[in-house]
Design an enzyme around this catalytic site. Structure first.
Site, PDB file in Angstrom:
ATOM      1  N   CYS A  76       0.869  -1.176   0.000  1.00  0.00           N
ATOM      2  CA  CYS A  76       0.000   0.000   0.000  1.00  0.00           C
ATOM      3  C   CYS A  76       0.912   1.234   0.000  1.00  0.00           C
ATOM      4  O   CYS A  76       1.856   1.282  -0.768  1.00  0.00           O
ATOM      5  CB  CYS A  76      -0.975  -0.028   1.172  1.00  0.00           C
ATOM      6  SG  CYS A  76      -0.202  -0.113   2.801  1.00  0.00           S
ATOM      7  N   ARG A  77       0.652   2.201   0.856  1.00  0.00           N
ATOM      8  CA  ARG A  77       1.532   3.367   0.955  1.00  0.00           C
ATOM      9  C   ARG A  77       2.558   3.174   2.066  1.00  0.00           C
ATOM     10  O   ARG A  77       3.736   3.466   1.889  1.00  0.00           O
ATOM     11  CB  ARG A  77       0.730   4.650   1.184  1.00  0.00           C
ATOM     12  CG  ARG A  77       1.611   5.900   1.130  1.00  0.00           C
ATOM     13  CD  ARG A  77       0.853   7.183   1.420  1.00  0.00           C
ATOM     14  NE  ARG A  77       0.473   7.205   2.831  1.00  0.00           N
ATOM     15  CZ  ARG A  77      -0.754   7.479   3.285  1.00  0.00           C
ATOM     16  NH1 ARG A  77      -1.723   7.767   2.446  1.00  0.00           N
ATOM     17  NH2 ARG A  77      -1.012   7.468   4.567  1.00  0.00           N
TER      18      ARG A  77
END
Length: 114
Positions: A76-77
Site C-alpha cells: 500500500c503506501r
C-alpha cells in the site's frame, strides 16, 4: 588507448542498461496486489500489480487468486492497509501472504513502477 576507448564506451552504456525495465512476471511468480485507493493506484503502481482496495480484498481475491496456496505479495503506501488485507486473506485460508510495506519499499526491493 584501446583500453581507454573500451572503458569510455562501457561507462556510456551503463546508464542505458540500468534503465531497462524488468521483465513482466512469469506465471510461476507471485501476484502483486496493490491495496491502495483507485486514485493512489492511478498516480503510480508496481508494473503488473492487480488493484484491489484493502476493504474489498475478501470479496474480490478469489477472482484473481483462486488457489489459497499461492504466494501473494501485498503493498500500500506505508504497509498498514496491506497488513489489514493480509489478515483478511489469512482468515480466508490464504497461507502464503507477504506484506511488503509501501510503494517506496517495493521500488527499493527492485520492483518496477509505472
Amino acid at each position: 588507448m584501446k583500453r581507454a576507448g573500451f572503458l569510455a564506451i562501457l561507462l556510456l552504456t551503463l546508464p542505458v542498461l540500468a534503465e531497462q525495465p524488468a521483465p513482466a512476471l512469469r506465471p510461476d511468480q507471485a501476484p502483486v496486489i496493490d491495496v491502495r485507493s483507485a486514485e493512489e493506484y492511478r498516480e503510480g503502481h508496481v508494473r503488473d500489480a492487480v488493484h484491489i482496495p484493502y476493504e474489498q480484498i475478501a470479496d474480490r481475491i478469489t477472482a484473481t487468486v483462486p488457489n489459497r496456496d499461492t504466494r501473494i505479495v501485498l503493498y500500500c503506501r506505508s504497509g498498514r492497509r496491506a497488513e489489514i488485507a493480509e489478515k483478511a486473506l489469512r482468515r480466508l485460508g490464504y497461507s502464503h501472504v507477504e506484506n511488503k510495506g509501501g510503494l517506496e519499499d517495493m521500488r527499493r526491493a527492485g520492483y518496477v513502477t509505472e
